[in-house]
Enzyme design. Structure first.
Site, PDB file in Angstrom:
ATOM      1  N   SER A 107     102.731  17.539  40.188  1.00 41.85           N
ATOM      2  CA  SER A 107     102.812  16.516  39.225  1.00 41.85           C
ATOM      3  C   SER A 107     103.790  16.546  38.171  1.00 41.85           C
ATOM      4  CB  SER A 107     101.539  16.289  38.506  1.00 41.85           C
ATOM      5  OG  SER A 107     101.439  15.119  37.722  1.00 41.85           O
TER       6      SER A 107
ATOM      7  N   TYR B   2      94.125  19.265  33.876  1.00 44.47           N
ATOM      8  CA  TYR B   2      94.770  18.514  34.999  1.00 44.47           C
ATOM      9  C   TYR B   2      96.143  19.116  35.225  1.00 44.47           C
ATOM     10  CZ  TYR B   2      97.316  15.715  38.401  1.00 44.47           C
ATOM     11  OH  TYR B   2      97.941  15.264  39.185  1.00 44.47           O
TER      12      TYR B   2
END
Length: 250
Positions: A141, A155
């Site tokens: 990400s 996350y």
């Protein structure tokens, strides 16, 4: 003949979103695709049907990740359909987490179990099935390297861990001619970002403004990068973190 003709791919979390886009693209390139899903069998079958409708070959594998023995169970299911894998895409993941003040140990353990532990042991248990000259592609990400978003701290931490896994694994598998890379999407239009993009006033415009290209990403934007790394054209790229954020980090 497609670029991946005669090869077998396994894409985790391929029933929807970015994973489905990757699975469909690899299928169009000629790979036989294992479409992994956690719970949504119907969605996985839709992905398989879409690949087959486009002239490709695919099969579904249902195993919930983040539980003890998940990697072994996944490969046992895979072995019922294929005798080896050339392209492994670790895409499955929990795409959000609560902020520091709200997250409890159960949620923290769960997001790390799915996003970090599962890919690690899927690779470990799959080493004997992964063919020499193959590919491992981990979906990271942009949050692993961009400006901090503290509400998604846990996350983001998992994706940072996944990137270290990519870096070090490339050295482990390099002698076998296997490349290992991370691909890092930005904001992509999927059901995971639907609330942000479609349910928040001005959300789409704000997300588009983050990109140097002035638009919100599509699943194909990420799938095409993965397809390059999976192809022979990506043979000299390994241990890399590939920015697929549309210039959101510039």
């Amino acid at each position: 003949m497609g670029a991946l003709a005669g090869r077998t791919a396994l894409v985790t979390g391929a029933s929807r979103g970015i994973g489905r886009g990757i699975a469909e693209r690899l299928g169009r390139d000629g790979a036989r695709v294992g479409v992994h899903y956690g719970r949504n069998e119907a969605a996985a079958k839709e992905t398989v049907a879409a690949i087959e409708a486009a002239g490709g070959s695919a099969f579904a594998i249902g195993v919930e990740l983040g539980l003890p023995g998940d990697a072994e169970a996944l490969w046992e299911e895979f072995d019922r359909h294929a005798d080896g894998v050339d392209v492994l895409v670790n895409n499955a993941g929990i795409g959000t987490s609560s902020a520091l003040g709200q997250i409890d140990e159960e949620e923290y353990d769960r997001v790390f179990a799915v996003n970090v532990k599962a890919p690690h042991f899927i690779v470990k248990r799959g080493l004997g099935r992964l063919r020499d000259g193959g590919r491992v592609i981990n979906i990271s990400s942009g949050l692993a390297r961009t400006a901090a978003m503290p509400d998604l701290m846990a996350y983001s931490m998992t994706k940072g861990a996944l990137d270290v896994f990519t870096r070090d694994l490339s050295k482990v598998l390099g002698p076998r001619g296997i490349t290992v890379n991370s691909v890092a999407p930005g904001i992509i239009d999927t059901d995971n970002t639907a609330e942000l993009l479609h349910g928040t006033e001005g959300g789409w415009a704000q997300a588009a403004a983050l990109s140097a290209l002035g638009r919100v990403g599509e699943t194909a934007d990420v799938a095409d990068v993965v397809a390059f790394l999976a192809s022979d054209g990506g043979r000299w790229v390994t241990g890399s973190w590939v920015d697929a954020t549309g210039g959101s980090l510039t």
